[in-house]
Enzyme design. Structure first.
Site, mmCIF file in Angstrom:
data_model
loop_
_atom_site.group_PDB
_atom_site.id
_atom_site.type_symbol
_atom_site.label_atom_id
_atom_site.label_comp_id
_atom_site.label_asym_id
_atom_site.label_seq_id
_atom_site.Cartn_x
_atom_site.Cartn_y
_atom_site.Cartn_z
ATOM 1 N N LYS A 112 49.346 40.970 31.454
ATOM 2 C CA LYS A 112 48.415 39.932 31.926
ATOM 3 C C LYS A 112 48.864 38.555 31.436
ATOM 4 O O LYS A 112 48.927 37.601 32.180
ATOM 5 C CB LYS A 112 46.995 40.233 31.433
ATOM 6 C CG LYS A 112 46.314 41.386 32.136
ATOM 7 C CD LYS A 112 45.968 41.118 33.557
ATOM 8 C CE LYS A 112 46.679 41.690 34.678
ATOM 9 N NZ LYS A 112 47.334 42.872 34.894
ATOM 10 N N ARG A 163 35.195 39.635 50.986
ATOM 11 C CA ARG A 163 34.507 40.874 50.566
ATOM 12 C C ARG A 163 35.139 42.111 51.210
ATOM 13 O O ARG A 163 34.872 43.237 50.796
ATOM 14 C CB ARG A 163 33.028 40.832 50.938
ATOM 15 C CG ARG A 163 32.240 39.671 50.360
ATOM 16 C CD ARG A 163 30.811 39.706 50.831
ATOM 17 N NE ARG A 163 30.150 40.923 50.386
ATOM 18 C CZ ARG A 163 29.617 41.061 49.174
ATOM 19 N NH1 ARG A 163 29.677 40.054 48.323
ATOM 20 N NH2 ARG A 163 29.054 42.176 48.800
ATOM 21 N N HIS A 186 60.907 50.060 13.835
ATOM 22 C CA HIS A 186 62.217 50.386 14.429
ATOM 23 C C HIS A 186 62.837 49.190 15.139
ATOM 24 O O HIS A 186 63.663 49.347 16.028
ATOM 25 C CB HIS A 186 62.043 51.553 15.421
ATOM 26 C CG HIS A 186 61.494 52.785 14.771
ATOM 27 N ND1 HIS A 186 62.204 53.550 13.884
ATOM 28 C CD2 HIS A 186 60.254 53.328 14.821
ATOM 29 C CE1 HIS A 186 61.454 54.546 13.447
ATOM 30 N NE2 HIS A 186 60.274 54.440 14.002
ATOM 31 N N CYS A 188 31.655 45.265 51.522
ATOM 32 C CA CYS A 188 31.744 44.704 52.884
ATOM 33 C C CYS A 188 30.846 43.478 52.938
ATOM 34 O O CYS A 188 30.168 43.134 51.977
ATOM 35 C CB CYS A 188 31.233 45.726 53.896
ATOM 36 S SG CYS A 188 32.039 47.313 53.804
ATOM 37 N N ASN A 199 26.466 47.390 54.035
ATOM 38 C CA ASN A 199 27.376 47.262 52.903
ATOM 39 C C ASN A 199 26.892 48.248 51.850
ATOM 40 O O ASN A 199 25.722 48.230 51.482
ATOM 41 C CB ASN A 199 27.357 45.830 52.337
ATOM 42 C CG ASN A 199 28.195 45.730 51.062
ATOM 43 O OD1 ASN A 199 29.148 46.490 50.901
ATOM 44 N ND2 ASN A 199 27.831 44.830 50.169
ATOM 45 N N GLY A 200 27.774 49.128 51.383
ATOM 46 C CA GLY A 200 27.394 50.086 50.340
ATOM 47 C C GLY A 200 27.915 51.472 50.674
ATOM 48 O O GLY A 200 28.851 51.628 51.454
ATOM 49 N N LYS A 225 50.621 40.038 45.741
ATOM 50 C CA LYS A 225 49.551 40.983 45.419
ATOM 51 C C LYS A 225 50.009 42.415 45.677
ATOM 52 O O LYS A 225 49.672 43.328 44.948
ATOM 53 C CB LYS A 225 48.296 40.679 46.251
ATOM 54 C CG LYS A 225 47.109 41.544 45.896
ATOM 55 C CD LYS A 225 46.718 41.387 44.440
ATOM 56 C CE LYS A 225 45.702 42.387 43.976
ATOM 57 N NZ LYS A 225 45.563 42.402 42.496
ATOM 58 N N GLU A 236 52.243 37.420 33.110
ATOM 59 C CA GLU A 236 52.327 37.214 34.568
ATOM 60 C C GLU A 236 51.463 36.042 35.042
ATOM 61 O O GLU A 236 51.684 35.511 36.128
ATOM 62 C CB GLU A 236 51.972 38.475 35.334
ATOM 63 C CG GLU A 236 50.531 38.905 35.299
ATOM 64 C CD GLU A 236 50.260 40.075 36.251
ATOM 65 O OE1 GLU A 236 50.862 40.143 37.334
ATOM 66 O OE2 GLU A 236 49.452 40.930 35.882
ATOM 67 N N TRP A 262 35.262 46.719 54.241
ATOM 68 C CA TRP A 262 36.209 47.223 53.240
ATOM 69 C C TRP A 262 35.935 48.726 53.206
ATOM 70 O O TRP A 262 34.978 49.164 52.581
ATOM 71 C CB TRP A 262 35.951 46.579 51.889
ATOM 72 C CG TRP A 262 36.958 47.003 50.874
ATOM 73 C CD1 TRP A 262 36.873 48.023 49.983
ATOM 74 C CD2 TRP A 262 38.247 46.442 50.671
ATOM 75 N NE1 TRP A 262 37.998 48.134 49.247
ATOM 76 C CE2 TRP A 262 38.880 47.180 49.643
ATOM 77 C CE3 TRP A 262 38.937 45.398 51.250
ATOM 78 C CZ2 TRP A 262 40.157 46.889 49.188
ATOM 79 C CZ3 TRP A 262 40.220 45.121 50.796
ATOM 80 C CH2 TRP A 262 40.810 45.855 49.776
ATOM 81 N N GLU A 318 49.319 46.478 28.933
ATOM 82 C CA GLU A 318 48.560 45.773 29.977
ATOM 83 C C GLU A 318 48.178 44.366 29.518
ATOM 84 O O GLU A 318 48.279 43.404 30.276
ATOM 85 C CB GLU A 318 47.325 46.582 30.357
ATOM 86 C CG GLU A 318 46.424 45.956 31.412
ATOM 87 C CD GLU A 318 47.117 45.673 32.741
ATOM 88 O OE1 GLU A 318 48.238 46.173 32.969
ATOM 89 O OE2 GLU A 318 46.540 44.896 33.535
HETATM 90 C C1 AGP Z 1 49.546 43.679 37.912
HETATM 91 O O1 AGP Z 1 48.711 42.619 37.501
HETATM 92 C C2 AGP Z 1 50.420 43.262 39.082
HETATM 93 N N1 AGP Z 1 49.653 42.764 40.135
HETATM 94 C C3 AGP Z 1 51.398 44.385 39.459
HETATM 95 O O2 AGP Z 1 52.013 44.857 38.284
HETATM 96 C C4 AGP Z 1 50.754 45.580 40.195
HETATM 97 O O3 AGP Z 1 49.949 46.313 39.300
HETATM 98 C C5 AGP Z 1 51.897 46.482 40.693
HETATM 99 O O4 AGP Z 1 52.654 45.748 41.620
HETATM 100 C C6 AGP Z 1 51.380 47.765 41.361
HETATM 101 O O5 AGP Z 1 50.611 47.440 42.484
HETATM 102 P P1 AGP Z 1 49.789 48.619 43.213
HETATM 103 O O6 AGP Z 1 48.759 49.088 42.242
HETATM 104 O O7 AGP Z 1 49.185 47.980 44.425
HETATM 105 O O8 AGP Z 1 50.761 49.706 43.555
#
Ligand code: AGP
Length: 609
Positions: free
Chosen positions: A486, A27, A505, A2, A100-101, A604, A489, A74, A482
């Site tokens: 990264k 924050r 395979h 926060c 905050n905490g 996001k 994307e 938050w 992962e």
């Molecule tokens: C990952 O870098 C992306 N932002 C995306 O794959 C994300 O992980 C996915 O949309 C799931 O989001 P969530 O964890 O909010 O459900």
């Protein structure tokens, strides 16, 4: 995470608090509020939502005051709503606190204060601070605060004011940041320097267990025994925008660097160090319910799905319970079979992903026990499950998930150890050894992040490649996925993550000098098999990068470049092997001029199907 702010000076306090909160909004932004002192009255305004909602409310019904405090939240304990928004008051309303905490022992404190006649209005941990200061107040606000902080356990940066000891704001830091701004006849306290830079560049950084008493004539600093401290005054020349990113070029890099603290914050208060027991009562799911679990189904999307694959290894190894990990977007359409012995875990940092929410609602028709692992308190998925285990990663601004991935793995490690404990699957010595390894992780993560520059130098050699292959096995196969996610994307380079054993395979046909491969090869149960993958690739002129233990002498001669990580319990290597891959992707994308924090076509939180 926060944001707190406080101001004493000759200017009108409300605009200063609101403008300051706007600069702290990154924050946390699920609710906000201010409290200002007007004569003998404290006027409080709190809203659910962002600072803009607070601004609108103040435009409609202004407040006036000579000094005050503010907060942007938050949520970690208590839903994001007006009554849980800070500032929080004592019974009399003559005292307020912003915090905050996390107060780890707030429940026993709250019970005792209620027995002593205090009336609580909120679900938060913070409110116990207001009632403790009220309890110990005998004329000096700072003395009452000193008495209070001796009773609370956890992490806190607080600011307190009272009309019974007017003309002062008392701030204490123990864990989360708190800074004091020294203006010309005006003084500030804040979670970071961003809100202060438009007023002053003279900043005092409070250290842990320090107090500041802020008055119109100046600021007195002391330790928590009341001993006066002479504090260094820093002259800060950063631009406000730089501060918001704390000097980092992108939020994503800031969030990568925050991961050791995020893992500490997610583990904090959930491992009893003396008994070595995991304490997850807060989830709302009792050990009695967990005892009967014979099957776990993890449902998620994207990075959260990858965390689920890591969690599968944690739970199967530690609790010996079978785990399926499913893409939410697929599972929701399947004729899935679930019985009352199943535990469904939905992992979602936003708690709003449409596919995950839809899958959860489909699953609930079979009425299994459901738990969510979310980063946003009271989000839709958190509300729709029987219990929730929150990650304490704070707001993740970068679209690419980084710190929330580490936080999710920390939560899954806790859950796996908790399941093992409940079902008696680990002897005490083994369980304690895993807990010790888990607690060492943040420090080892810091070691890796300290070598970010060498990873940047390496990454810059690959900005012109169009394809990349990532290989891992067992608990690092999800890390391969992962790492590839990264890179693709945020840099738009095509990248694939594959289980090493699958190379023969098909994918090995891709290998040539234009298809570099990143192999994740810590010394674990599949190390020798990964060495075979490396040989197969090497004989086909493929360029090889390896994330490997720093004391592994064998790997140096087998690949073109090693990214070293400290040795660790093999089961927990994803906490470490992920970091170089995040940095590798970040530096390539940044050098390619991509919009790292907001990559094209992405959002996001994917709240559409
Ligand atoms: C990952 O870098 C992306 N932002 C995306 O794959 C994300 O992980 C996915 O949309 C799931 O989001 P969530 O964890 O909010 O459900």
């Amino acid at each position: 995470m926060c944001g707190i702010i406080g101001y004493i000076g000759p200017k009108s306090v409300v605009p200063i608090l609101v403008e300051g909160l706007k600069k702290l909004e990154y924050r946390g932004y699920d609710s906000a509020g201010i409290a200002v002192v007007n004569g003998d009255q404290i006027q409080v305004r709190r809203v659910k939502g962002k600072i803009s909602a607070l601004e609108k409310s103040l435009d409609k019904a202004p407040l006036n005051g000579s000094y005050g405090v503010g907060h942007t939240r938050w949520a970690t304990h208590g839903r994001p709503c007006e009554e849980n928004a800070h500032p929080h008051q004592d019974c009399t309303g003559s005292l307020v606190v912003v915090h905050n905490g996390i107060i780890e022992n707030y429940l026993p404190l709250k019970r005792k204060l209620k027995e002593e006649g205090h009336t609580f209005r909120t679900e938060t941990d913070t409110e116990v601070i207001a009632h403790l200061v009220e309890k110990y107040f005998k004329g000096s606000l700072e003395k009452a605060v000193l008495h209070t902080v001796r009773e609370i356990e956890g992490a806190y940066a607080i600011a307190v004011l009272s009309t019974q000891d007017k003309g002062k704001i008392v701030a204490v830091k123990s864990g989360p940041p708190a800074v004091v701004g020294l203006g010309e006849g005006e003084y500030f306290v804040s979670s970071d320097i961003n809100p202060l830079l438009s007023h002053t560049q003279k900043i005092v950084f409070l250290e842990d267990e320090e107090m500041a008493v802020i008055e119109p004539q100046g600021v007195k600093f002391s330790d928590l025994e009341g001993n006066v401290l002479k504090k260094k005054v820093d002259q800060i020349s950063w631009s406000p925008l730089m501060i918001e990113k704390r000097g980092f070029k992108h939020f994503m890099l800031k969030e990568i660097i925050e991961q050791p603290q995020v893992v500490r914050d997610t583990l904090q208060g959930r491992i009893s160090l003396d008994s070595g027991k995991i304490c997850l009562e807060e989830t709302g799911i009792s050990s009695k319910h967990l005892e009967k679990i014979a099957k776990v189904v993890i449902i998620a999307c994207g990075t959260s799905y990858h965390a689920g694959l890591v969690g599968k290894c944690f739970i199967e190894t530690l609790a010996q319970i079978p785990v399926d990990v499913e893409f939410a977007s697929e599972y929701r359409y399947r004729d899935f079979i679930l019985d009352e012995k199943a535990l469904v875990i939905v992992i979602s940092q936003s708690g709003e992903t449409a596919d995950s929410l839809a899958a959860l609602r489909a699953v609930k028709e079979k009425n299994p026990l459901s738990l969510s692992i979310c980063n946003v308190v009271n989000s839709s998925i958190a509300r729709d499950t029987d219990g929730v285990l929150y990650t304490h990663a704070g707001p993740e601004i970068g679209v690419a998930a980084t710190k929330t991935f580490s936080a999710q793995m920390a939560a899954l490690a806790l859950l796996a150890l908790h399941l093992a404990q409940v079902k008696g699957r680990l002897d005490e010595k083994t369980r304690l050894s895993f807990i010790e390894d888990l607690l060492r992780i943040p420090h080892l993560m810091e070691n890796i992040l300290n070598q970010a520059e060498s990873i940047e130098d390496l990454a810059l050699k690959f900005i012109s490649f169009s394809h990349f292959l990532y290989l891992g096995r067992w608990v690092n196969f999800p890390v391969a996925l992962e790492g590839a996610l990264k890179l693709k994307e945020i840099s738009y380079i095509h990248a694939e993550g594959y289980p090493g054993g699958e190379m023969k395979h098909g994918p090995i046909a891709l290998i040539d000098e234009k298809m570099p491969t990143m192999v994740i090869v810590p010394k674990d149960r599949v190390y020798d098999k990964m060495l075979s993958n490396i040989s197969e690739i090497k004989t086909r002129a493929g360029y090889l990068l390896a994330v490997a233990f720093e004391d592994d002498k064998e790997i140096q001669d087998r690949v073109d470049k090693v990214i070293p990580i400290p040795p660790i319990n093999p089961l927990f290597t994803p906490f470490l092997t992920t970091l170089p891959l995040q940095l590798f992707a970040y530096y390539i994308a940044a050098k390619r001029g991509a919009d790292v924090d907001q990559p094209r076509n992405l959002a996001k939180s994917v709240t559409v199907e």
